[in-house]
Design a protein around this motif. Structure first.
Motif, short mmCIF file in Angstrom:
data_model
loop_
_atom_site.label_atom_id
_atom_site.label_comp_id
_atom_site.label_asym_id
_atom_site.label_seq_id
_atom_site.Cartn_x
_atom_site.Cartn_y
_atom_site.Cartn_z
N HIS A 56 0.82 -1.20 0.00
CA HIS A 56 0.00 0.00 0.00
C HIS A 56 0.87 1.27 0.00
O HIS A 56 0.85 2.03 -0.96
N LEU A 57 1.63 1.48 1.06
CA LEU A 57 2.41 2.73 1.16
C LEU A 57 3.51 2.80 0.11
O LEU A 57 3.77 3.87 -0.43
N LEU A 58 4.14 1.68 -0.18
CA LEU A 58 5.18 1.67 -1.21
C LEU A 58 4.59 2.02 -2.57
O LEU A 58 5.27 2.57 -3.43
N LYS A 59 3.32 1.74 -2.73
CA LYS A 59 2.60 2.02 -3.98
C LYS A 59 2.07 3.46 -4.03
O LYS A 59 2.09 4.10 -5.06
N THR A 60 1.60 3.96 -2.89
CA THR A 60 0.91 5.26 -2.88
C THR A 60 1.79 6.45 -2.51
O THR A 60 1.36 7.58 -2.66
N HIS A 61 3.02 6.18 -2.04
CA HIS A 61 3.89 7.28 -1.61
C HIS A 61 5.26 7.17 -2.26
O HIS A 61 5.89 6.11 -2.20
N ALA A 62 5.70 8.27 -2.84
CA ALA A 62 7.07 8.34 -3.37
C ALA A 62 8.00 8.58 -2.18
O ALA A 62 7.81 9.55 -1.44
N LEU A 63 8.97 7.71 -1.99
CA LEU A 63 9.89 7.87 -0.87
C LEU A 63 10.84 9.04 -1.11
O LEU A 63 11.29 9.69 -0.16
N VAL A 64 11.15 9.29 -2.37
CA VAL A 64 11.94 10.45 -2.77
C VAL A 64 11.18 11.12 -3.91
O VAL A 64 10.98 10.49 -4.95
N ASP A 70 17.35 19.53 -5.50
CA ASP A 70 18.33 18.53 -5.09
C ASP A 70 18.54 18.47 -3.58
O ASP A 70 18.66 17.39 -3.01
N TYR A 71 18.57 19.62 -2.91
CA TYR A 71 18.81 19.60 -1.48
C TYR A 71 17.65 18.92 -0.73
O TYR A 71 17.86 18.27 0.28
N LEU A 72 16.42 19.05 -1.27
CA LEU A 72 15.28 18.37 -0.65
C LEU A 72 15.35 16.86 -0.90
O LEU A 72 15.01 16.07 -0.02
N LYS A 73 15.79 16.48 -2.10
CA LYS A 73 15.98 15.04 -2.38
C LYS A 73 17.01 14.45 -1.43
O LYS A 73 16.82 13.35 -0.90
N ASP A 74 18.09 15.20 -1.20
CA ASP A 74 19.14 14.73 -0.29
C ASP A 74 18.58 14.52 1.12
O ASP A 74 18.90 13.53 1.79
N GLN A 130 20.63 3.96 -4.20
CA GLN A 130 21.35 4.14 -2.94
C GLN A 130 22.23 2.94 -2.63
O GLN A 130 23.28 3.10 -2.01
N LEU A 131 21.80 1.76 -3.04
CA LEU A 131 22.61 0.55 -2.84
C LEU A 131 23.71 0.41 -3.89
O LEU A 131 24.50 -0.53 -3.83
N LYS A 132 23.71 1.33 -4.85
CA LYS A 132 24.65 1.32 -5.98
C LYS A 132 24.50 0.04 -6.82
O LYS A 132 25.47 -0.60 -7.20
N VAL A 133 23.24 -0.29 -7.10
CA VAL A 133 22.90 -1.44 -7.95
C VAL A 133 22.49 -0.90 -9.31
O VAL A 133 21.71 0.05 -9.39
N ASP A 134 23.01 -1.50 -10.37
CA ASP A 134 22.62 -1.11 -11.73
C ASP A 134 21.28 -1.77 -12.04
O ASP A 134 21.22 -2.95 -12.37
N PHE A 135 20.21 -0.99 -11.92
CA PHE A 135 18.85 -1.52 -12.09
C PHE A 135 18.65 -2.09 -13.50
O PHE A 135 18.08 -3.17 -13.66
N ASP A 136 19.11 -1.37 -14.53
CA ASP A 136 18.94 -1.85 -15.91
C ASP A 136 19.63 -3.17 -16.12
O ASP A 136 19.08 -4.09 -16.70
N LYS A 137 20.86 -3.29 -15.65
CA LYS A 137 21.62 -4.54 -15.76
C LYS A 137 20.91 -5.66 -15.00
O LYS A 137 20.81 -6.78 -15.47
N ARG A 138 20.40 -5.32 -13.84
CA ARG A 138 19.70 -6.30 -12.98
C ARG A 138 18.43 -6.82 -13.66
O ARG A 138 18.11 -7.99 -13.54
N CYS A 139 17.75 -5.95 -14.39
CA CYS A 139 16.50 -6.35 -15.09
C CYS A 139 16.78 -7.27 -16.27
O CYS A 139 15.91 -8.03 -16.67
#
Length: 141
Positions: A56-64, A70-74, A130-139
Motif C-alpha cells: 500500500h504505502l510503497l505504492k501510494t507514496h514516493a519515498l523520494v 536537489d537539497y530536498l531530495k538529499d 542508494q545501494l549502488k545497484v545497476d537496475f537496468d543490468k539487474r532487469c
C-alpha cells in the motif's frame, strides 16, 4: 473575554498543527516519517508471506519526490531512504538478498497498469540507486 482570547492564543501555541500556515510540528513530522519507514519495511519484508497485492504505502507514496530541488531530495534520502535501507540490511543480511526481494516485486508487477503499480518501481529504483545497484543490468538477468 480577555481570558477567552488568551486561552485560544495558548491553544494555538500548544497545538501540534500550526494553524496560520497549516504545517505540522517537527515532532509530529518525525513520528509520521518513522511510521512510514516501519510500514514500508514491513511491506518489503512480508512481500512473499502476504498477498502480493498488499503493498500500500510503497505504492501510494514516493519515498523520494522526483520533481523537487536537489537539497530536498538529499534530505528525503537521508531521513527516509537510508533508514529503510539500513533496516532492510539488518533483516535480509546482505545487499544481494535485498536485491532479490525487490526484484521479485518488480517481476511480479511487470505488465501491470501504472494505476496498479503506483510508485513501487520508482521507489525500488531509488533504493537500488542508494545501494549502488545497476537496475537496468539487474532487469536484463
Amino acid at each position: 473575554m480577555a481570558d477567552s482570547v488568551s486561552v485560544v492564543s495558548r491553544m494555538g501555541r500548544d497545538s501540534i498543527v500550526n494553524m496560520s500556515a497549516f504545517t505540522l510540528q517537527p515532532v509530529l513530522i518525525e513520528c509520521v516519517t518513522n511510521r512510514l519507514i516501519q510500514y514500508v519495511i514491513k511491506e518489503i519484508r512480508e512481500w512473499e508471506i502476504r498477498s502480493r497485492y498488499s503493498i500500500h504505502l510503497l505504492k501510494t507514496h514516493a519515498l523520494v519526490k522526483a520533481n523537487t530541488k536537489d537539497y530536498l531530495k538529499d534530505i528525503q534520502i537521508q531521513l527516509i531512504l537510508n533508514p529503510i535501507i539500513q533496516k532492510l540490511l539488518s533483516i535480509f543480511g546482505s545487499k544481494e538478498r535485498i536485491e532479490e526481494q525487490l526484484m521479485s516485486m518488480v517481476f511480479a508487477l511487470r505488465g501491470k497498469k501504472p494505476i496498479e503499480t503506483g510508485y513501487v518501481c520508482g521507489n525500488i529504483v531509488n533504493i537500488f540507486r542508494q545501494l549502488k545497484v545497476d537496475f537496468d543490468k539487474r532487469c536484463r538477468r
